[in-house]
Design an enzyme around this catalytic site. Structure first.
Site, short mmCIF file in Angstrom:
data_model
loop_
_atom_site.label_atom_id
_atom_site.label_comp_id
_atom_site.label_asym_id
_atom_site.label_seq_id
_atom_site.Cartn_x
_atom_site.Cartn_y
_atom_site.Cartn_z
CB SER A 97 -0.95 -0.05 1.20
OG SER A 97 -1.89 0.98 1.17
CG ASP A 107 7.98 3.86 -11.53
OD1 ASP A 107 8.60 2.79 -11.49
OD2 ASP A 107 6.75 3.93 -11.75
CE LYS A 134 -4.88 -1.98 0.65
NZ LYS A 134 -4.97 -0.55 0.27
#
Length: 529
Positions: A291, A302, A316
């Site tokens: 999460s 990224d 999640k």
């Protein structure tokens, strides 16, 4: 027929009353699902042969509806809501002690620094035996009931009866309850010269402030690079994750975005005012990193801001909105997906209404060999994405794959060790040892550095665990399993003693020396200096 007409009239009357009292207009035709549900509930409550609990009926209906949705939408009772919110809200009201139950008696591990118990004179090693003249020791009272008696509204007073080593008779203390902070930073310390280590347990209301304090302190102690440990971090508040990711990224770098069927896309960008935009970062993850912890991990990966080390995260990628109900219960309803900066949703696959396989995912990962061999992990090419600066390949559709995979060492954590731990033999032996030797240990080891370098757990403590294990018919399979168990058992006991003499940072400063994931993160930083 007359009876059914009467029931329908009753339903119509009740519906009119509900609508009037709420000052809303319900748009329900004769065949609407809402009308059908209300008729069923009223029929059962008014006509069923036996008495029924209407509240329970409604709760079961809500649970039944939510069980047909995704695995993370949920319904919680008022009691469950309070328990769930406490670690995230950052505080509760009580007396402020860390404790454990030893031989049916509450043993104080440490009073919370500056908290009400410390101010009243409660010390580590004290045994609280009565609360407001009611015995809580030797009566097999549950941990939950003891906590209920100790906690209470801020400003209220509680009388504690305490037995203290080397003091005759029972001592009495009046403790005035107060707000007790719940920390979400498990540990922060300099793990190697120039390298800081911060472990975040969850993302709550106070996490960001705690994180900033840790950054400032470690920077003052010479930190240039950082290991951010998110292992076993199950997540929490999205905004807390965004705030922490902001500390590492340049202005206007995308951190995460959310989007759902009825929820328009919302982008979260870095402000460019973070404290740690220059030092190198390594993020540690495992299968229980989930999460909000995956939001931070995904943003750093990224944006090519740092390296991710460990094993594939939980996966999640769903955002829940809390819907408070009048009685204090709550529905947490999934309203959106979140996406990492490259555009990937890392939510692992699920079938609506079928949660069993989803809950067994970690067991399935172990069985498939994924936890011990990176080649056992397969990603669909249609879920291929690229990092934003270096254009490295990353994948969506099932957690975040680390840049550096670290296999699970199945030989270190033996079945024998797991059984010793499950039966509380390790923790109980530690508590007894510290209780008997606390003053002597603190005299002998003036600093944690001296303790870490010189202390070894006495063989008598290990022998005591083995004797108790034999009494409970817990035995290693053979001598090889015993020999594989002992090194980690001794290290764990040393770490637990350090925790009880100092705090959790000292615990991790010892236990991390055996962590393959931590050591790989350190190697990455040290090899590339």
């Amino acid at each position: 027929m007359n009876r059914m007409k009467g029931l329908i009239a009753l339903v119509a009357c009740c519906m009119a009353t509900i609508a009037a009292s709420a000052q809303v207009r319900l748009n329900m035709g004769d065949n609407s699902p809402m009308r059908k549900l209300q008729i069923a509930e009223l029929a059962i409550s008014n006509l069923y042969v036996d008495s029924v609990d209407e509240g329970r009926l409604v709760e079961d209906a809500i649970r039944g509806m939510i069980e047909q949705l995704d695995p993370h939408s949920s319904y919680s009772t008022p009691k469950e809501v309070r328990a769930m919110n406490e670690p995230l809200q950052g505080s509760f009201e009580g007396i402020g002690v860390q404790f454990n139950i030893v031989e049916d008696t509450l043993l104080v591990i440490q009073p919370v620094g500056g908290g009400p118990s410390e101010r009243a004179g409660i010390q580590a090693g004290d045994r609280i035996v009565t609360v407001n003249d009611t015995a809580i020791a030797g009566v097999k009272m549950s941990r939950e009931e003891i906590m209920r008696r100790l906690r209470g509204p801020k400003g209220t007073k509680v009388k504690l009866g305490v037995i203290r080593r080397d003091i005759r008779g029972k001592l009495e203390f009046i403790v005035k309850r107060d707000k007790i902070p719940v920390k979400s930073i498990d540990a922060s310390y300099i793990i190697r010269p120039g390298i800081g280590y911060i472990r975040i347990g969850n993302f709550g209301a106070t996490t960001y402030d705690e994180f900033l304090q840790s950054l400032i302190r470690l920077s003052d102690e010479g930190m240039r690079d950082l290991i951010l440990d998110l292992q076993e971090n199950g997540g929490g508040y999205l905004q807390a994750a965004v705030n922490i990711a902001n500390e590492f990224l340049e202005r206007n770098a995308l951190i995460v975005y959310t989007e759902g069927r009825r929820t328009k896309r919302t982008n979260y960008y870095a402000k460019g005012d973070g404290m740690f935009r220059n030092g190198r970062v390594v993020v540690l993850v495992d299968g229980y990193t989930a999460s909000a912890a995956e939001i931070v991990t995904g943003a750093i990966q990224d944006q090519d801001r740092g390296m991710v080390v460990g094993r594939r995260t939980f996966g999640k990628g769903l955002v829940q909105r809390p819907i408070d109900l009048p009685d204090g219960s709550m529905i947490r309803l999934t309203v959106a997906h979140y996406y990492t900066p490259s555009g990937r949703c890392i939510q692992k696959p699920y079938v609506k209404g079928e949660g069993k396989d989803y809950a067994m995912d970690m067991v399935n990962r172990l069985r498939s060999g994924e936890l011990t061999n990176a080649d056992s992990i397969h990603f669909d090419d249609s879920l291929r994405y690229y990092t934003l600066r270096e254009h490295r390949v990353v994948y969506g559709g099932g957690g975040i794959m680390p840049d550096e995979f670290v296999p699970l060492d199945t030989l270190k954590y033996t079945k024998f060790h797991r059984e010793l731990s499950a039966k509380s033999l390790i923790i109980n032996a530690n508590l007894r040892y510290v209780d008997d030797h606390r003053k002597q240990l603190l005299r002998q080891y003036k600093t944690f550095a001296a303790f870490k370098q010189d202390f070894e757990i006495p063989q008598s403590v290990v022998d005591g665990i083995m004797t108790e294990a034999e009494k409970q018919k817990i035995k290693p399979k053979d001598d090889e399993e015993l020999q594989r168990t002992l090194p980690y058992l001794r290290l764990q006991l040393k770490a637990l003693v350090a925790r009880d003499l100092w705090d959790m940072s000292e615990y991790y400063a010892i236990i991390n020396e055996s962590s393959d994931i931590v050591r790989r993160g350190l190697k990455l930083l040290q090899d590339n200096e």
